[in-house]
Write a protein that holds these residues in place. Structure first.
Motif, PDB file in Angstrom:
ATOM      1  N   GLU A  46      -2.492  10.997   3.148  1.00 45.80           N
ATOM      2  CA  GLU A  46      -3.483  10.274   1.617  1.00 45.80           C
ATOM      3  C   GLU A  46      -3.617   8.638   2.448  1.00 45.80           C
ATOM      4  O   GLU A  46      -4.598   8.173   1.578  1.00 45.80           O
ATOM      5  N   ARG A  49      -6.080   7.800   4.911  1.00 49.98           N
ATOM      6  CA  ARG A  49      -7.985   7.785   4.840  1.00 49.98           C
ATOM      7  C   ARG A  49      -7.893   6.857   3.936  1.00 49.98           C
ATOM      8  O   ARG A  49      -9.230   6.420   4.052  1.00 49.98           O
ATOM      9  N   ASP A  50      -7.228   6.727   2.825  1.00 53.17           N
ATOM     10  CA  ASP A  50      -7.601   5.042   2.079  1.00 53.17           C
ATOM     11  C   ASP A  50      -8.006   4.076   2.859  1.00 53.17           C
ATOM     12  O   ASP A  50      -8.496   3.505   2.498  1.00 53.17           O
ATOM     13  N   GLU A  52      -8.846   4.112   5.793  1.00 54.40           N
ATOM     14  CA  GLU A  52      -9.732   3.988   6.707  1.00 54.40           C
ATOM     15  C   GLU A  52     -10.583   3.987   5.955  1.00 54.40           C
ATOM     16  O   GLU A  52     -11.890   2.974   6.146  1.00 54.40           O
ATOM     17  N   ARG A  53     -10.878   4.111   4.615  1.00 51.72           N
ATOM     18  CA  ARG A  53     -12.266   4.257   3.891  1.00 51.72           C
ATOM     19  C   ARG A  53     -12.083   2.738   2.445  1.00 51.72           C
ATOM     20  O   ARG A  53     -12.918   2.594   2.422  1.00 51.72           O
ATOM     21  N   GLY A  54     -11.047   2.035   2.978  1.00 49.48           N
ATOM     22  CA  GLY A  54     -11.334   0.321   2.936  1.00 49.48           C
ATOM     23  C   GLY A  54     -10.812   0.482   1.228  1.00 49.48           C
ATOM     24  O   GLY A  54     -11.030  -0.533   0.567  1.00 49.48           O
ATOM     25  N   VAL A  55     -10.700   1.653   0.747  1.00 44.83           N
ATOM     26  CA  VAL A  55      -9.602   1.161  -0.717  1.00 44.83           C
ATOM     27  C   VAL A  55      -8.358  -0.043  -0.663  1.00 44.83           C
ATOM     28  O   VAL A  55      -8.362  -0.482  -1.574  1.00 44.83           O
ATOM     29  N   ASP A  57      -5.544  -1.800   1.762  1.00 44.13           N
ATOM     30  CA  ASP A  57      -5.729  -3.353   3.174  1.00 44.13           C
ATOM     31  C   ASP A  57      -4.219  -3.135   4.232  1.00 44.13           C
ATOM     32  O   ASP A  57      -3.233  -1.938   3.272  1.00 44.13           O
TER      33      ASP A  57
END
Length: 404
Positions: A46, A49-50, A52-55, A57
């Motif tokens: 997880e 994935r965060d 990659e989504r830019g959630v 740094d």
């Protein structure tokens, strides 16, 4: 070979019992550490994935990976400990108890069993039985060894009467009634030898007129005086009773007992099985036969034998037919016919014991159905083919009914 078989069986039983006792703790359910490990690995994915989504740094991602990694390592160590082969302490205790039981059983057999007893072929067993039969003590020896259980002190008046009876018999030794009473009351007092002697004198006095019951009673008293052992004297009295009446049940019971005492259950079984099939259930020899017949059948090589159940079903027995004699002729005939037909219907639909078939065969001629009784006799012979005790009972009923 005996010890090899015993050891193999004991080993298989030990393995079967010990296996579940020594099962790993982890085999029962999944360790909690395995579940934690899956959660932490999902958290790592997880985090990727965060990122990659830019959630989050890169710095936060690295920090989270390090923290979750430490938890993964801790959970992995816990999982390895859970499946590292630790055993349940209770399992080892149970295994030790099982080993003690096996060792105890071995030493108990050494003490109470006969591990050195050689195999005994059937010919050797028969020879041993004959040797036992030939080495029986005499009647005098058996009477001397017989136990004499204590009995309540008889009433003084009763004792005085018996003393008078003894005097009367001594003065008149050829009085059959006196000897009969003396044998009866000496037995009641526990004076079995005296009772036997009185009965023996009664049988000798009656000579050829002595009945099978007289001789069977003499046999019974002779056996009781010998402490239950059937000596040659007792066997002779039994044989004489059977010579008078080959169907005498008391004498046949004692013949079976004679075979049992001398190691021949194969000979005793058919005699006692026949008596049990004949009944009646109230006869004094039925209870001891019923208590021993299953074990006796096994010893006689008849493990599939099933003893007949006590007969409690209604049927036209001799007492019922005798009671009908007081009715008017027409009612009496109808009553007897109804009982006979009821018994026949039940035997046709539900089956029954050899005793009940014999009762039907002997009852049908009473209502004038001689030919039908012959047909029922043929059916009974077919039904009980191969069961000799039952066939003996059926044939006796046919003879009594005048069918042969």
């Amino acid at each position: 070979m005996f010890w090899i078989i015993c050891a193999a069986l004991a080993g298989m039983v030990t393995v079967a019992i010990a296996a579940p006792l020594l099962r790993r703790q982890g085999d029962e359910a999944e360790p909690a550490a395995a579940y934690d490990l899956r959660v932490y690995r999902d958290q790592l994915r997880e985090v990727g994935r965060d990122l990659e989504r830019g959630v989050i740094d890169q710095t936060d991602a690295e920090r989270l990976r390090v923290e979750i990694g430490r938890k993964v390592l801790a959970a992995d160590r816990a999982l390895q400990r859970a499946v590292s082969g630790q055993r349940s302490p209770g399992g080892w205790v149970a295994l030790v108890a099982l080993a003690l039981l096996l060792v105890g059983a071995f030493f108990l057999y050494q003490r109470l069993g006969q591990p050195d007893r050689p195999d005994a072929p059937i010919a050797q067993r028969i020879a041993d039985a004959q040797a036992l039969y030939d080495s029986r003590p005499t009647q005098t020896e058996a009477e001397a060894r017989a136990p004499h259980p204590e009995r309540p002190e008889p009433d003084a008046e009763y004792t005085a009467l018996i003393d008078q009876l003894r005097e009367v018999v001594q003065k008149n030794p050829n009085d059959p009634r006196g000897l009969e009473l003396l044998a009866e009351h000496e037995e009641r007092l526990g004076n079995l030898v005296a009772a036997k002697d009185a009965q023996r004198r009664l049988v000798a006095l009656r000579g050829d007129q002595a009945s099978a019951e007289d001789l069977a009673r003499l046999a019974g008293l002779t056996i009781e005086a010998a402490g239950g052992l059937i000596t040659s004297d007792g066997e002779k009295a039994v044989a004489e009773a059977l010579a008078r009446d080959p169907r005498n049940p008391q004498a046949r019971f004692m013949v079976g007992l004679l075979h049992l005492q001398n190691g021949r259950p194969d000979r005793a079984f058919p005699i006692w099985a026949g008596l049990l099939a004949e009944g009646p259930e109230s006869a004094p020899w039925i209870a001891p036969i019923r208590a021993a017949i299953s074990d006796l059948a096994w010893l006689a090589g008849q493990p599939d034998y099933t003893p007949p159940e006590p007969s409690t079903l209604p049927g036209p027995d001799a007492d019922a037919i005798a009671a009908a004699q007081d009715l008017p002729p027409e009612e009496r005939q109808k009553m007897i016919e109804g009982m006979v037909k009821g018994l026949e219907s039940r035997l046709a639909t539900q089956g029954g014991t050899p005793e009940e078939w014999a009762r039907l065969i002997s009852s049908l001629p009473v209502i004038g159905q001689q030919d039908h009784a012959k047909a029922v006799l043929g059916e009974a012979r077919q039904r009980f083919s191969g069961n000799q005790p039952a066939l003996d009972l059926i044939e006796a009923a046919a003879k009594q009914a005048g069918l042969e």
